[in-house]
Scaffold this active site. Structure first.
Site, mmCIF file in Angstrom:
data_model
loop_
_atom_site.group_PDB
_atom_site.id
_atom_site.type_symbol
_atom_site.label_atom_id
_atom_site.label_comp_id
_atom_site.label_asym_id
_atom_site.label_seq_id
_atom_site.Cartn_x
_atom_site.Cartn_y
_atom_site.Cartn_z
ATOM 1 N N ASP A 1 29.408 33.278 40.041
ATOM 2 C CA ASP A 1 29.788 33.525 38.651
ATOM 3 C C ASP A 1 28.507 33.621 37.823
ATOM 4 O O ASP A 1 27.912 32.608 37.475
ATOM 5 C CB ASP A 1 30.680 32.394 38.125
ATOM 6 N N LYS B 1 34.786 38.057 33.813
ATOM 7 C CA LYS B 1 35.177 36.706 33.416
ATOM 8 C C LYS B 1 34.819 36.491 31.956
ATOM 9 O O LYS B 1 33.766 36.934 31.500
ATOM 10 C CB LYS B 1 34.455 35.705 34.324
ATOM 11 N N LYS C 1 39.063 36.987 35.232
ATOM 12 C CA LYS C 1 39.099 35.528 35.196
ATOM 13 C C LYS C 1 38.873 35.004 33.783
ATOM 14 O O LYS C 1 37.743 35.026 33.288
ATOM 15 C CB LYS C 1 38.028 34.951 36.141
#
Lengths: 344, 313, 484
Positions: free
Chosen positions: A160, A244, A280
């Protein structure tokens, strides 16, 4: 519509390469991103709010709760994290209890990846690691890449990363693009170090051993929805497997409208290029009610095809227990309490 | 054509009552009164005229007896002018209305004479009415860029929207001008209609159309775009119905229609839901049109448009 | 397994519908003078909900007399006292809003999500808004001490029964008028429940009178010689008949009639929100909306893209049980309306437009029509000119802003219009050129008590809502120079 390929495949790389002219120069990329349709903030907020009024009951709720649990990136990202804390979290993620499905992944800092990797063993739960000087991202590129490689080498299935918001907000889009590409390359795993999770193939796994890349925008800092749409396309063009919303470390994290907008960007990217990307939302999603609102948005924007952990994740820490309590309520008819779920 | 002859005293230099040719007397030049349509001065397409007399029945002039086709042409002219006039800035419309007053100021004598003859009132009284009519143009000229501020609104809606209401002109307005106030009454119904951007087709007082037809000459030299004001002379009973039924007329002012005609026309106006100004009790008789006109006539011929716009970043 | 939403029905138990209702005249319910009754149905199931009295001309006369009598005292009350009655009504509506929402969805067929989140909040807000005006009329720019007109005869439609009631009654009472209101034949129940709210609020008898019945009762009310004010919302055809009826009287008239609004989408529109706006513009309330965006005017350069997105979105609309909280599109209000929609849609097809509707299962009983769009529509087609008043969208294209304006204005109606563009200056330019009483820019179908509503041309005259909405119920203080 082109046939669908996932963002991590070699075919996706080919398709993205066909868009090379878009990213050939800073000017070209700017013109492309600024040519995307604008977002009317009021309309977007209203649509997200309307979807939030869906009433998900009984069998649909049971389905949604288990689906949501299976989509959680169970997260601990604290300065005080210890191996003990991480192991406890892994145990919870692997076996949430009462027959609930395991979560999608455990999300930790790079130095905790090895611990987590060992703890989840062959459960199929993935290990996600934040990287690139999370959460601010304010270091030199070589440091970010080293951070990424470390995490991958330690067994992370998913990285991430955070984008350089400073570069984005000052209009240096190509710099952001190149950085994402570089991090994506750093996600490649040295041969022979493929993780256990990948070997199990429980969720979609990276061929050739590359870790999946989630690109965090920190939408609370990008401020405008137009920026979020541009960032979404920028990241997808650069090869993001997931986009995300947030780090969870700033005042404004995932919101329904921001997530809806990203879902729409993913839908349009898929419709145009045929490459499928996951979404996400992270930070601030704490209740079953909230989680179900997100699932409704996915269902009514991207459809069933995205309703799996392969394509949608929740970045959350406390959400799991609320889902478990609601799950108990559904099965027993009684309201549960915090003493009936574990504190990890 | 019948009736007395020998009127038009205001045009003869020779005192009335004398007869025969005298070498020193100059024979006056009569004016041929014509309609005012689309900025031009046509005769009635019908070729008809009717005799206009003064209060004593003396012949004043032959006025065009407009037909329904003249009414139709006037509506076409008014519609054609609507886009430009309603799209002009309020400041510009105000300047032009004020220009009308300026042009009239220099022709007060002529209008006083015409009004005295038309209404059968003493010259000083007629002059006072002309003065009042000129002042009325000035009054309405000043309203052009204020009416939006008194009739509009910023609306505090409960949501993230910018919301503004503004008055807009209704469109083409048919006006049956007052029957017994040939000039002050006429101006009092035309000016409030056009100041907001409407264009008008006016049927002048049947008995006293000459000041109205002369007004056309003033309007033609006041920078008023052709077609904004169209003036017809003739019978309200003949012209009223085609105007009231006309599908491209948006409103009708029935001030000059008597009781039964007003009802008939209001009913006809329902065919395309024209806005209707009914005759008001104060519109005729003593003191009519001399009072403060207020804003009622202007506001009766505007539409409130409300625009919403989302507000977000 | 798919994410299928389980039924989520709102409970019917919250509303207690009596088997029969009388007319509400002079503070009490009574049978019609001639004893006639009619049935009101739930359009989603064709179930009979109740039997209601059918007012005759004699009942109209009784109601007008009661209103006339009440006018003396009501108009003499200090504005502050009238305000308090209206505030009470607003509060009681809020308290009973869930019950009223269910009732409205039952009798009308509209989705509970809309009656709950749109109709009822706006009904209460409307009473709150006008309550506040009652003691401030001197400041409303209609001259000092403006006077009420007297007895208002009000006839309302079936598409937003309680909301339209609030639009009529709130300003009328705030300004000191008394009211005889006739709800639509197919949706009488919420007005009768409103009568009960008047009772709870302690409103003096005769101030509000409710007459249920058909068009003949409405016609008698409009024609009654002792009515001073007529307010009508409904079809343009009936509006014209009313305008003829009141011709030559002193009755003040306001009409809120049909529309054929253009929803104009430019190539630089915020496309996802434009799609939502188009969907909301025509499928909201089953398209039973006078200001519905029934004509989509889309710039040719984005027409394909927009249509794809629109169809994709339409496929997610959930049509069905109005009481299910997840229903987006409910039942058509009546068999008669369904027949009209069907007839016009068929005409669209036979005139050569291309019809499309998403696959959706419609219930077997009740009145239903799937959300439908027509492409290849031209200005000459009936579906582009006539008001369908149903979930039917006609799609037309344009090339330039000027052409968009020309096509949008090319209708006898002039109620509303929508503009979708990210360019502010173009949006304002368009708004100034559109001949419509409400222009929504990057939004659609938004209503608010503070915002005047009403049309140009054959969409009627007068405004409801806002300060402007007071004018319809006030006589100016100086008659000279002011219009009736």
């Amino acid at each position: 519509m082109p046939t669908t390929v996932p963002a991590y495949g070699s075919e996706a790389a080919e398709r993205l390469a066909s868009l090379a002219d878009v990213t050939a120069s800073d000017g070209a990329l700017r013109r492309f991103l600024h040519g995307l349709p604008g977002v009317d903030a009021v309309g977007l907020d209203a649509r997200a709010a309307t979807l939030g009024t869906r009433s998900i009951k009984t069998s649909a709720k049971a389905y949604a709760i288990d689906l949501a649990i299976s989509m959680i990136d169970l997260t601990t990202l604290e300065g005080a994290d210890t191996p003990g804390k991480v192991r406890a979290l892994c145990a919870k993620g692997v076996r949430p209890g009462d027959g609930a499905p395991r979560v999608a992944a455990i999300c930790v800092y790079p130095d905790m990846v090895a611990t987590a990797r060992q703890a989840v063993a062959d459960s199929g739960v993935q290990i996600a690691s934040v990287a690139t000087a999370f959460p601010a991202g304010r270091t030199a590129l070589p440091v970010k890449l080293a951070d990424t490689r470390d995490a991958v080498a330690a067994g992370a299935d998913e990285i991430d990363m955070v984008i350089d918001r400073g570069a984005f907000l000052s209009g240096r889009y190509l710099e952001v693009f190149e950085e994402i590409k570089a991090v994506k390359e750093a996600c490649a795993r040295p041969t022979g170090t493929a993780s256990d999770g990948e070997a199990k193939g429980a969720t979609r796994s990276a061929p050739g051993g590359a870790a999946h890349l989630k690109v965090i925008f920190e939408t609370g800092e990008l401020q405008t929805y137009d920026n979020v749409r541009r960032a979404s396309w920028l990241a997808m063009l650069a090869g993001a497997d997931f986009i995300k919303t947030s780090t969870g470390k700033v005042a404004v994290n995932a919101t329904p409208p921001v997530t809806l907008l990203m879902l729409e960007a993913v839908r349009d990217f898929h419709a145009t290029i045929g490459v499928r990307v996951g979404v996400k939302p992270a930070g601030g999603i704490r209740t079953t009610k909230d989680a179900i609102k997100y699932l409704v948005m996915v269902n009514e924007t991207l459809g069933e095809g995205w309703l799996s952990a392969d394509w949608f994740r929740f970045g959350a820490s406390s959400l799991l227990n609320d889902l478990l309590m609601q799950r108990q309520k559904l099965s027993t008819g009684r309201y549960s309490g915090p003493d009936y779920v574990t504190v990890d | 054509m019948s009736g007395k002859t020998g009127g038009r005293s205001h045009r003869n230099v020779k005192p009335e009552g004398q007869s025969g040719m005298n070498a020193v007397d100059r024979l006056s030049v009569f004016k041929t009164y014509k309609l005012f349509v689309g900025g031009k001065f046509p005769r009635s397409e019908s070729g008809r005229v009717y005799e206009v007399t003064d209060a004593q029945g003396a012949w004043l002039a032959n006025a065009p007896l407009s037909s329904r086709k003249d009414a139709r042409d006037a509506v076409v002219a008014a519609r054609k002018a609507f886009g430009g006039w309603s799209g002009a800035t309020a400041y510009n419309r105000g300047q032009i209305l004020y220009r009308v007053a300026e042009m009239l100021e220099g022709r007060r004598e002529q209008f006083a004479t015409e009004v005295a003859a038309a209404e059968g009132i003493p010259r000083p009284k007629a002059a006072a009415r002309v003065n009042a009519a000129i002042d009325r143009w000035v009054w309405y000229a000043g309203w052009s860029d204020k009416v939006t501020q008194i009739a509009g609104a910023a609306n505090p809606v409960a949501g993230p929207y910018f919301n503004l209401s503004t008055p807009e002109p209704t469109g083409v307005v048919a006006v049956l001008a007052p029957r017994d106030s040939s000039f002050l009454g006429l101006v009092s119904v035309i000016a409030p209609a056009i100041v907001t951007g409407n264009t008008v087709v006016v049927v002048a007082s049947e008995q006293a159309p000459l000041p109205a037809l002369s007004l056309g000459e003033v309007l033609a030299t006041s920078d008023l775009p052709g077609g904004v004001v169209n003036i017809l002379s003739g019978k309200a009973a003949e012209l009223g119905l085609p105007l009231a039924l006309h599908q491209d007329v948006n409103a009708i002012d029935l001030t000059g229609a008597d009781g039964e005609l007003a009802v008939e026309l209001e009913r006809a106006a329902a065919e395309n839901l024209k806005r209707v100004l009914r005759p008001q009790p104060g519109d005729s008789g003593k003191g009519a049109w001399s009072a403060d006109p207020g804003t009622g006539r202007m506001l009766a011929l505007v539409e409130t448009k409300t625009v919403w716009h989302s507000m977000g970043v | 397994m798919a994410f299928d939403y389980a039924p989520a029905p709102e409970s019917r138990a919250i509303v207690d519908i009596a088997p029969s209702y009388g007319l509400f005249i002079d503070g009490e319910f009574r049978e019609a003078a001639d004893g006639k009754v009619f049935k009101t149905l739930a359009p989603a199931s064709e179930e009979v909900l109740a039997e209601v009295a059918q007012a005759s001309a004699q009942d109209v006369d009784h109601a007008v007399k009661a209103a006339r009598k009440a006018f003396e005292t009501w108009s003499a009350l200090p504005g502050a006292e009238r305000a308090k009655y209206l505030f009470r009504i607003a509060r009681i509506i809020q308290e009973r809003s869930r019950e009223l929402a269910v009732l409205e969805s039952l009798d009308n067929g509209k989705p509970i999500r809309e009656s709950r989140d749109f109709d009822l909040p706006l009904v209460a807000a409307h009473f709150f808004y006008y309550a506040g005006w009652a003691d401030k009329l001197d400041h409303a720019s209609f001259g000092a001490n403006p006077r009420p007109l007297g007895v208002a005869g009000q006839v309302i439609p079936w598409n937003f029964p309680l909301l339209m009631l609030s639009w009529k009654i709130a300003p009328a009472l705030a300004t000191g008028n008394t009211v005889v209101l006739k709800p639509a034949e197919t949706t009488p129940l919420s007005a009768l429940f409103f009568a009960d709210i008047c009772r709870q609020a302690g409103l003096p008898k005769g101030v509000v009178n409710i007459l249920t019945g058909d068009g003949t009762a409405g016609a008698a009310l409009v024609a009654h010689p002792d009515v001073n004010k007529v307010a009508f919302t409904g079809s343009t055809e009936v509006g014209k008949a009313i305008a003829r009826t009141v011709a030559g009287t002193d009755k003040k008239l306001t009409l809120e009639l049909g529309g054929k609004a253009a929803n104009i989408v430019f190539d630089d529109a915020p496309i996802d929100q434009a799609v939502e706006g188009v969907v909301n513009g025509i499928f909201f309330n089953q398209g039973h909306v006078c200001c519905a965006g029934s004509r989509l005017l889309v710039q040719e350069s984005v027409a394909d893209e927009l249509l794809d997105a629109l169809k994709r979105r339409m496929a997610t609309l959930r049509v069905g049980d109005p009481l299910d909280k997840n229903t987006d599109v409910g039942a058509i209000n009546s068999a008669e309306q369904l027949a009209r929609i069907t007839e016009l849609a068929d005409a669209g097809e036979s005139e050569g437009a291309e019809r499309w509707a998403p696959a959706c299962d419609l219930p077997s009983s009740g009145y239903w029509f799937a959300p439908t769009l027509f492409t290849g529509v031209t200005q000459a087609h009936r579906i582009a000119r006539e008001e369908v008043f149903g979930p039917v969208l006609s799609v037309l294209t344009f090339r330039t802003p000027a052409e968009a304006v020309e096509k949008a204005n090319n209708t006898p109606y002039g109620l509303s219009a929508g503009i979708w563009t990210e360019k502010g200056s173009r949006s304002l330019w368009m708004a100034s050129k559109l001949r419509a009483g409400i222009v929504w820019s990057n939004t659609f179908n938004k209503l608010d008590p503070t915002s005047p509503f009403g049309g140009y041309k054959e969409s009627g005259y007068g405004r409801e809502g806002g300060r402007h909405g007071l004018e319809a119920y006030l006589a100016p203080s100086s008659p000279k120079g002011e219009h009736a």
